[in-house]
Design an enzyme around this catalytic site. Structure first.
Site, PDB file in Angstrom:
ATOM      1  N   CYS A 120      19.810  42.286  40.360  1.00 39.44           N
ATOM      2  CA  CYS A 120      20.911  41.788  39.525  1.00 39.44           C
ATOM      3  C   CYS A 120      22.088  42.726  39.674  1.00 39.44           C
ATOM      4  CB  CYS A 120      20.482  41.704  38.063  1.00 39.44           C
ATOM      5  SG  CYS A 120      21.630  40.709  37.072  1.00 39.44           S
ATOM      6  N   CYS A 122      24.355  43.330  36.869  1.00 42.06           N
ATOM      7  CA  CYS A 122      24.980  43.733  35.596  1.00 42.06           C
ATOM      8  C   CYS A 122      24.962  45.243  35.351  1.00 42.06           C
ATOM      9  CB  CYS A 122      24.378  42.972  34.423  1.00 42.06           C
ATOM     10  SG  CYS A 122      22.619  43.246  34.194  1.00 42.06           S
ATOM     11  N   CYS A 130      26.679  39.608  35.564  1.00 49.23           N
ATOM     12  CA  CYS A 130      25.602  39.601  36.559  1.00 49.23           C
ATOM     13  C   CYS A 130      26.042  39.109  37.928  1.00 49.23           C
ATOM     14  CB  CYS A 130      24.442  38.749  36.050  1.00 49.23           C
ATOM     15  SG  CYS A 130      23.765  39.350  34.490  1.00 49.23           S
ATOM     16  N   LYS A 195      15.261  32.013  32.341  1.00 48.98           N
ATOM     17  CA  LYS A 195      15.764  33.196  31.632  1.00 48.98           C
ATOM     18  C   LYS A 195      16.812  32.729  30.633  1.00 48.98           C
ATOM     19  CE  LYS A 195      18.094  37.598  32.122  1.00 48.98           C
ATOM     20  NZ  LYS A 195      18.384  38.731  32.987  1.00 48.98           N
ATOM     21  N   ARG A 205      20.100  46.496  26.990  1.00 49.84           N
ATOM     22  CA  ARG A 205      21.489  46.696  27.434  1.00 49.84           C
ATOM     23  C   ARG A 205      21.943  48.116  27.153  1.00 49.84           C
ATOM     24  NH1 ARG A 205      23.728  40.575  26.268  1.00 49.84           N
ATOM     25  NH2 ARG A 205      22.266  39.696  27.778  1.00 49.84           N
ATOM     26  N   ARG A 217      26.835  35.939  28.329  1.00 50.18           N
ATOM     27  CA  ARG A 217      26.192  35.420  29.540  1.00 50.18           C
ATOM     28  C   ARG A 217      25.841  33.927  29.416  1.00 50.18           C
ATOM     29  NH1 ARG A 217      25.787  40.368  31.642  1.00 50.18           N
ATOM     30  NH2 ARG A 217      24.366  41.979  30.838  1.00 50.18           N
ATOM     31  N   GLU A 233      14.635  24.308  36.173  1.00 51.75           N
ATOM     32  CA  GLU A 233      14.906  25.613  36.803  1.00 51.75           C
ATOM     33  C   GLU A 233      13.688  26.100  37.591  1.00 51.75           C
ATOM     34  OE1 GLU A 233      17.338  27.549  37.274  1.00 51.75           O
ATOM     35  OE2 GLU A 233      18.879  27.279  35.763  1.00 51.75           O
ATOM     36  N   LYS A 248      11.387  34.165  30.200  1.00 54.52           N
ATOM     37  CA  LYS A 248      11.913  35.359  29.535  1.00 54.52           C
ATOM     38  C   LYS A 248      12.930  34.977  28.479  1.00 54.52           C
ATOM     39  CE  LYS A 248      14.762  39.304  30.497  1.00 54.52           C
ATOM     40  NZ  LYS A 248      15.668  39.912  31.400  1.00 54.52           N
ATOM     41  N   SER A 274      12.793  43.865  25.660  1.00 50.74           N
ATOM     42  CA  SER A 274      13.096  45.074  24.893  1.00 50.74           C
ATOM     43  C   SER A 274      13.158  44.829  23.386  1.00 50.74           C
ATOM     44  CB  SER A 274      14.406  45.676  25.392  1.00 50.74           C
ATOM     45  OG  SER A 274      15.463  44.731  25.302  1.00 50.74           O
ATOM     46  N   TYR A 313       6.803  46.840  28.011  1.00 49.83           N
ATOM     47  CA  TYR A 313       6.967  48.285  27.757  1.00 49.83           C
ATOM     48  C   TYR A 313       5.725  48.840  27.063  1.00 49.83           C
ATOM     49  CZ  TYR A 313      11.647  46.703  28.817  1.00 49.83           C
ATOM     50  OH  TYR A 313      12.717  46.121  29.450  1.00 49.83           O
TER      51      TYR A 313
HETATM   52  C1  PBG Z   1      19.412  42.059  34.064  1.00 51.39           C
HETATM   53  C2  PBG Z   1      18.253  42.045  33.137  1.00 51.39           C
HETATM   54  C3  PBG Z   1      18.235  42.025  31.728  1.00 51.39           C
HETATM   55  C4  PBG Z   1      16.894  42.156  31.351  1.00 51.39           C
HETATM   56  C5  PBG Z   1      16.142  42.193  32.512  1.00 51.39           C
HETATM   57  N1  PBG Z   1      16.993  42.104  33.604  1.00 51.39           N
HETATM   58  C6  PBG Z   1      19.346  42.009  30.762  1.00 51.39           C
HETATM   59  C7  PBG Z   1      20.213  40.834  30.610  1.00 51.39           C
HETATM   60  O1  PBG Z   1      20.050  39.801  31.251  1.00 51.39           O
HETATM   61  O2  PBG Z   1      21.151  40.951  29.830  1.00 51.39           O
HETATM   62  C8  PBG Z   1      16.382  42.231  29.935  1.00 51.39           C
HETATM   63  C9  PBG Z   1      15.100  42.968  29.773  1.00 51.39           C
HETATM   64  C10 PBG Z   1      14.754  43.359  28.377  1.00 51.39           C
HETATM   65  O3  PBG Z   1      15.457  43.041  27.402  1.00 51.39           O
HETATM   66  O4  PBG Z   1      13.722  44.026  28.218  1.00 51.39           O
HETATM   67  N2  PBG Z   1      20.101  40.879  34.182  1.00 51.39           N
END
Ligand code: PBG
Length: 325
Positions: A120, A122, A130, A195, A205, A217, A233, A248, A274, A313
């Site tokens: 990615c 970002c 991104c 996603k 972030r 986004r 998708e 996700k 996260s 995690y």
């Molecule tokens: C990058 C990306 C993100 C996450 C994984 N790859 C952040 C986003 O899309 O803003 C999030 C992972 C997480 O929150 O643990 N694009």
């Protein structure tokens, strides 16, 4: 048969009875552990919004991998923090950037470890979006070329799997083509297919310093209200050559995991993101929840919903508990 002849409690009476008829079993085999890496040496900086998670350098990432081997966790997914950000996120495909260096260091020491990379822009762009901007919008097709270059740089460094998380249209096909044309037909693609544009990415972030500097986004990540679109998708990504698909976040999207698993005979990964991690950590720090139990219940639910692999995690903590059991 009905009560009083049938009594489901009979098989719940003792732990051995419960163990015998348990339908879902977690194993470290299904865990993928995320690592955040930057250039340098001996780095192990705590990420405040994600207790227990650290920024690492290639050498400390190798130490981490040692522990993962001991815990029987087969895979990591790498996220990189660049030294310099620019409009086009150039450091994302630099051969000696943090991710590429870490892949080499990990593969050198642990050739069997499955090394997955997040593909990615970002983390690497000055604007935090991104992809490549065209005015205030992310230009889809211009971004595809850069994503393919990033994936290729990861493959050249030795990655086993690349995982595009940008949500541009056509990126899986573009990456597959670039990999194949350059002799990397063995490198697999785990597509972040469904996603969602989720507020559960908040702590990440911070960890990846990847918040968009303007806007959000929503013009590329999915609307949380949509389920059929997730299936479209997934379908597109499979048609374009994805080897595995991902949903996700996980917890607020268990229905999506289930539907994807039922409709497609492809391995499904779920990302226990996260925010899902930090909510549990925060409540545990306050003494409001039993961290271990909530963690295991959460991971069990994600697997029960249909996820074959879980990016989490909690991987090390959960593997320790499973190993001890
Ligand atoms: C990058 C990306 C993100 C996450 C994984 N790859 C952040 C986003 O899309 O803003 C999030 C992972 C997480 O929150 O643990 N694009």
């Amino acid at each position: 048969m009905w009560f009083p002849d049938y009594r489901p409690r009979r098989l719940r009476r003792t732990e051995n009875l419960r163990r015998m008829i348990r339908e879902t079993r977690l194993s470290p085999d299904m865990f993928i552990y995320p690592l955040f890496v930057r250039k340098g040496k001996g780095i192990r900086n705590p990420i405040p919004s994600m207790p227990g998670v650290f920024h690492l350098s290639p050498d400390t990432a190798v130490q981490e991998a040692e522990e993962l081997q001991r815990l029987q966790i087969p895979a990591v997914i790498l996220f990189g923090l660049p030294e310099v950000k620019d409009e086009k996120g150039s450091e994302a495909h630099a051969p000696d950037a943090a991710v590429q260096s870490t892949i080499r260091a990990l593969k050198d020491r642990f050739p069997q470890l499955v090394v997955i990379t997040d593909v990615c822009l970002c983390e690497y762009t000055s604007h935090g979006h991104c992809g490549i901007l065209d005015g205030q919008e992310v230009h889809n097709d211009a971004t595809l070329e850069v994503l393919a270059r990033i994936a290729l740089s990861h493959a050249e460094a030795g990655a086993d799997v690349v995982a595009p998380s940008d949500m541009m249209d056509g990126r899986v096909g573009a990456i597959r083509q670039a990999l194949d044309e350059n002799g990397f037909d063995r490198v697999a693609i785990m597509a972040y297919s469904a996603k969602y544009c989720s507020s559960f990415y908040g702590p990440f972030r911070d960890a990846a310093d990847s918040a968009p500097q303007f806007g959000d986004r929503r013009a590329y990540q999915m609307d949380p209200a949509n389920a059929l679109e997730a299936l479209r998708e997934v379908n597109l990504d499979i048609e374009e050559g994805a080897d595995m698909v991902m949903v996700k976040p996980a917890l607020a999207y268990l229905d999506i995991i289930r539907r994807v698993k039922e409709e497609y005979d492809y391995p499904v990964a779920a990302y226990n993101v996260s925010g899902e991690y930090s909510m549990i950590k925060a409540a545990a720090i306050h003494g409001w929840l039993d961290e271990e139990r909530v963690m295991m219940e959460t991971l069990t639910a994600i697997h029960r919903a249909g996820a074959d692999c879980i990016i989490t995690y909690f991987a090390k903590d959960a593997a320790r508990i499973l190993g001890a059991a």
